[in-house]
Enzyme design. Structure first.
Site, PDB file in Angstrom:
ATOM      1  N   CYS A 148     -19.641 -34.830 -36.185  1.00 52.53           N
ATOM      2  CA  CYS A 148     -20.459 -34.939 -37.413  1.00 52.53           C
ATOM      3  C   CYS A 148     -20.087 -33.906 -38.471  1.00 52.53           C
ATOM      4  O   CYS A 148     -20.530 -34.005 -39.613  1.00 52.53           O
ATOM      5  CB  CYS A 148     -21.938 -34.850 -37.056  1.00 52.53           C
ATOM      6  SG  CYS A 148     -22.449 -36.203 -35.987  1.00 52.53           S
ATOM      7  N   HIS A 154     -25.771 -32.932 -43.324  1.00 47.75           N
ATOM      8  CA  HIS A 154     -25.482 -34.027 -42.392  1.00 47.75           C
ATOM      9  C   HIS A 154     -26.793 -34.724 -42.044  1.00 47.75           C
ATOM     10  O   HIS A 154     -27.779 -34.085 -41.666  1.00 47.75           O
ATOM     11  CB  HIS A 154     -24.802 -33.470 -41.142  1.00 47.75           C
ATOM     12  CG  HIS A 154     -24.748 -34.468 -40.033  1.00 47.75           C
ATOM     13  ND1 HIS A 154     -24.228 -35.731 -40.202  1.00 47.75           N
ATOM     14  CD2 HIS A 154     -25.162 -34.402 -38.747  1.00 47.75           C
ATOM     15  CE1 HIS A 154     -24.332 -36.388 -39.066  1.00 47.75           C
ATOM     16  NE2 HIS A 154     -24.902 -35.606 -38.169  1.00 47.75           N
ATOM     17  N   ASN A 178     -27.868 -41.806 -38.462  1.00 47.52           N
ATOM     18  CA  ASN A 178     -26.831 -40.772 -38.374  1.00 47.52           C
ATOM     19  C   ASN A 178     -25.479 -41.465 -38.328  1.00 47.52           C
ATOM     20  O   ASN A 178     -25.135 -42.098 -37.334  1.00 47.52           O
ATOM     21  CB  ASN A 178     -27.091 -39.935 -37.108  1.00 47.52           C
ATOM     22  CG  ASN A 178     -26.061 -38.839 -36.908  1.00 47.52           C
ATOM     23  OD1 ASN A 178     -25.001 -38.842 -37.531  1.00 47.52           O
ATOM     24  ND2 ASN A 178     -26.376 -37.907 -36.011  1.00 47.52           N
TER      25      ASN A 178
HETATM   26  O1  UT7 Z   1     -25.137 -35.663 -35.227  1.00 51.57           O
HETATM   27  C1  UT7 Z   1     -24.890 -34.429 -34.584  1.00 51.57           C
HETATM   28  C2  UT7 Z   1     -26.094 -33.627 -34.639  1.00 51.57           C
HETATM   29  N1  UT7 Z   1     -27.188 -34.327 -34.010  1.00 51.57           N
HETATM   30  C3  UT7 Z   1     -28.389 -33.897 -34.162  1.00 51.57           C
HETATM   31  O2  UT7 Z   1     -28.547 -32.930 -34.872  1.00 51.57           O
HETATM   32  C4  UT7 Z   1     -29.500 -34.538 -33.391  1.00 51.57           C
HETATM   33  C5  UT7 Z   1     -30.494 -33.494 -32.984  1.00 51.57           C
HETATM   34  N2  UT7 Z   1     -31.577 -33.995 -32.129  1.00 51.57           N
HETATM   35  C6  UT7 Z   1     -32.535 -34.822 -32.615  1.00 51.57           C
HETATM   36  O3  UT7 Z   1     -32.512 -35.267 -33.738  1.00 51.57           O
HETATM   37  C7  UT7 Z   1     -33.672 -35.146 -31.672  1.00 51.57           C
HETATM   38  O4  UT7 Z   1     -33.595 -34.298 -30.557  1.00 51.57           O
HETATM   39  C8  UT7 Z   1     -33.698 -36.639 -31.210  1.00 51.57           C
HETATM   40  C9  UT7 Z   1     -34.081 -37.548 -32.363  1.00 51.57           C
HETATM   41  C10 UT7 Z   1     -32.358 -37.045 -30.646  1.00 51.57           C
HETATM   42  C11 UT7 Z   1     -34.762 -36.794 -30.122  1.00 51.57           C
HETATM   43  O5  UT7 Z   1     -36.027 -36.369 -30.649  1.00 51.57           O
HETATM   44  P1  UT7 Z   1     -36.930 -35.314 -29.854  1.00 51.57           P
HETATM   45  O6  UT7 Z   1     -38.154 -35.122 -30.654  1.00 51.57           O
HETATM   46  O7  UT7 Z   1     -36.076 -34.102 -29.569  1.00 51.57           O
HETATM   47  O8  UT7 Z   1     -37.288 -36.094 -28.540  1.00 51.57           O
HETATM   48  P2  UT7 Z   1     -37.015 -35.665 -27.009  1.00 51.57           P
HETATM   49  O9  UT7 Z   1     -35.605 -35.931 -26.659  1.00 51.57           O
HETATM   50  O10 UT7 Z   1     -37.565 -34.304 -26.782  1.00 51.57           O
HETATM   51  O11 UT7 Z   1     -37.948 -36.704 -26.254  1.00 51.57           O
HETATM   52  C12 UT7 Z   1     -39.384 -36.646 -26.400  1.00 51.57           C
HETATM   53  C13 UT7 Z   1     -39.968 -37.840 -25.694  1.00 51.57           C
HETATM   54  C14 UT7 Z   1     -39.455 -38.013 -24.278  1.00 51.57           C
HETATM   55  O12 UT7 Z   1     -40.502 -38.535 -23.492  1.00 51.57           O
HETATM   56  P3  UT7 Z   1     -41.357 -37.578 -22.541  1.00 51.57           P
HETATM   57  O13 UT7 Z   1     -40.360 -36.930 -21.614  1.00 51.57           O
HETATM   58  O14 UT7 Z   1     -42.007 -36.580 -23.457  1.00 51.57           O
HETATM   59  O15 UT7 Z   1     -42.308 -38.518 -21.877  1.00 51.57           O
HETATM   60  C15 UT7 Z   1     -38.392 -39.083 -24.418  1.00 51.57           C
HETATM   61  O16 UT7 Z   1     -38.207 -39.827 -23.247  1.00 51.57           O
HETATM   62  O17 UT7 Z   1     -39.622 -39.019 -26.407  1.00 51.57           O
HETATM   63  C16 UT7 Z   1     -39.003 -39.951 -25.496  1.00 51.57           C
HETATM   64  N3  UT7 Z   1     -38.013 -40.703 -26.243  1.00 51.57           N
HETATM   65  C17 UT7 Z   1     -38.326 -41.835 -26.890  1.00 51.57           C
HETATM   66  N4  UT7 Z   1     -39.463 -42.514 -27.010  1.00 51.57           N
HETATM   67  C18 UT7 Z   1     -39.454 -43.640 -27.767  1.00 51.57           C
HETATM   68  C19 UT7 Z   1     -36.695 -40.421 -26.450  1.00 51.57           C
HETATM   69  N5  UT7 Z   1     -36.152 -41.365 -27.221  1.00 51.57           N
HETATM   70  C20 UT7 Z   1     -37.130 -42.255 -27.504  1.00 51.57           C
HETATM   71  C21 UT7 Z   1     -37.173 -43.437 -28.265  1.00 51.57           C
HETATM   72  N6  UT7 Z   1     -38.344 -44.098 -28.363  1.00 51.57           N
HETATM   73  N7  UT7 Z   1     -36.078 -43.919 -28.912  1.00 51.57           N
END
Ligand code: UT7
Length: 341
Positions: free
Chosen positions: A120, A262, A292
């Site tokens: 990215c 980004h 993204n």
């Molecule tokens: O491009 C290179 C750079 N990339 C980035 O900078 C990305 C950085 N990271 C992010 O933007 C975020 O971490 C994500 C958007 C990828 C994920 O968001 P998050 O708020 O960090 O969610 P998480 O991974 O901590 O997951 C929280 C909860 C989990 O459930 P539990 O364990 O709390 O029950 C996941 O299983 O959300 C769940 N989850 C979802 N739920 C519904 C993860 N993906 C989804 C989904 N729909 N698509």
């Protein structure tokens, strides 16, 4: 050391063209929620994304890059450049690079053309490379493209990545000019930390796994990202690199008109803005429409902002990115008066 004798300052690379292209197939959050366990509400709240575009079967990254490249050349009023630099993580094939094919399709056969791989941050690495070729005197005009088709490497069943990425391409043309001109690309602050290589990866498909006889698992064959850790590093590195770029430009943070970061997550961009004291209304958000798009995200956001009045000639702009590697970078420029193609 080549210098310009003009009043425009030392020789520099100046942005003189901008183009973008998205594959026609739009996929909104509801469509994803109809086939995987997610919801429009979760995606919008956690990321800010509403829709994205996916390539259709048989549409490789070279197509995206060629379309965006052609539009950038048209915007610059040029039909030829001295080199093509393509940032991508999703080349048409592992070998050869995709840039020579793109250059050929743009009628630039014979010109040097090569890929840059920094995920990215790829567009900023490509921009820095192209700018250095121009300031060294090796080239007068260079087409810099960021193009990615992450829908071809994410697991469509893996909800944490499947909802985040989209496909597209954006491009700029750089010309030789002076450092005091609008559009002159400032020093590009770049960095990398290979100890974080596992945070954003496709484990299989390269020499590491091909040198064994073990067939890859489904997870290893697809893109994976440690979202929360990446989130932390993205905020820290994008803010740090941006701060350096702003200081290099001789600006104060309050003088920045547009932060074009980004487009991974609106929450990341807002957190970077808070660390830099750049208010939200100066942060360009384009991810709601495209997700993204990896190496394409900064030039796509620039093209969208320019075509919708969100970016105008004379604006003080900071570009900033974080990506796999890990890699990061930032630069600053005063926005030039460009035609949109
Ligand atoms: O491009 C290179 C750079 N990339 C980035 O900078 C990305 C950085 N990271 C992010 O933007 C975020 O971490 C994500 C958007 C990828 C994920 O968001 P998050 O708020 O960090 O969610 P998480 O991974 O901590 O997951 C929280 C909860 C989990 O459930 P539990 O364990 O709390 O029950 C996941 O299983 O959300 C769940 N989850 C979802 N739920 C519904 C993860 N993906 C989804 C989904 N729909 N698509």
């Amino acid at each position: 050391m080549p210098t310009s004798p003009s009043a425009q300052g030392a020789r520099a690379a100046v942005v003189c063209g901008l183009g973008a292209w998205l594959p026609p197939r739009a996929v909104d959050n509801d469509e994803l929620a109809s086939r995987i366990d997610t919801s429009d509400d979760w995606i919008r709240t956690r990321t800010g994304i509403r829709t994205r575009h996916f390539v259709s079967p048989g549409m490789p990254t070279s197509r995206l890059a060629t379309e965006a490249g052609a539009r950038a050349l048209e915007s610059a009023g040029l039909d030829s450049v001295d080199a093509v630099v393509l940032a991508t993580t999703t080349p048409d094939r592992p070998c050869p690079a995709t840039a020579p094919l793109v250059a050929h399709r743009l009628g630039l056969t014979g010109r040097p053309a090569f890929d840059v791989s920094a995920v990215c941050t790829g567009f900023l690495y490509a921009l820095a490379t192209a700018a250095a070729l121009i300031t060294s005197g090796a080239a007068e005009h260079i087409l810099v493209i960021g193009a990615d088709a992450f829908s071809t490497i994410v697991d469509p069943e893996e909800r944490s990545t499947a909802v985040v990425f989209g496909d597209g391409a954006g491009a700029v043309v750089l010309r030789a000019g002076g450092a005091a001109e609008p559009g002159a690309v400032g020093r590009v602050e770049l960095g990398a930390d290979g100890s974080l290589a596992d945070l954003i990866t496709v484990r299989a498909g390269g020499s590491e796994t091909r040198s064994t006889d073990v067939p890859p698992s489904r997870a290893d064959a697809h893109f994976s990202m440690a979202g929360q850790e990446v989130f932390f590093h993205a905020v820290t590195r994008m803010a740090g690199a941006s701060r350096t770029a702003i200081a290099d430009a001789g600006w104060r943070a309050e003088e920045v008109d547009r932060l074009v970061g980004h487009q991974a997550n609106a929450r990341i961009l807002h957190a970077v803005g808070e660390r830099l004291d750049i208010p939200r209304d100066r942060i360009v958000i384009h991810l709601d429409r495209v997700g993204n798009t990896a190496a394409a995200s900064i030039p796509l956001a620039l093209a969208h902002a320019q075509s919708t009045g969100g970016l105008g000639a004379g604006d003080r702009v900071v570009l900033s990115a974080f990506g796999g590697g890990a890699t990061w970078g930032a630069t600053a420029l005063t926005w030039p008066d460009l035609k949109t193609a």
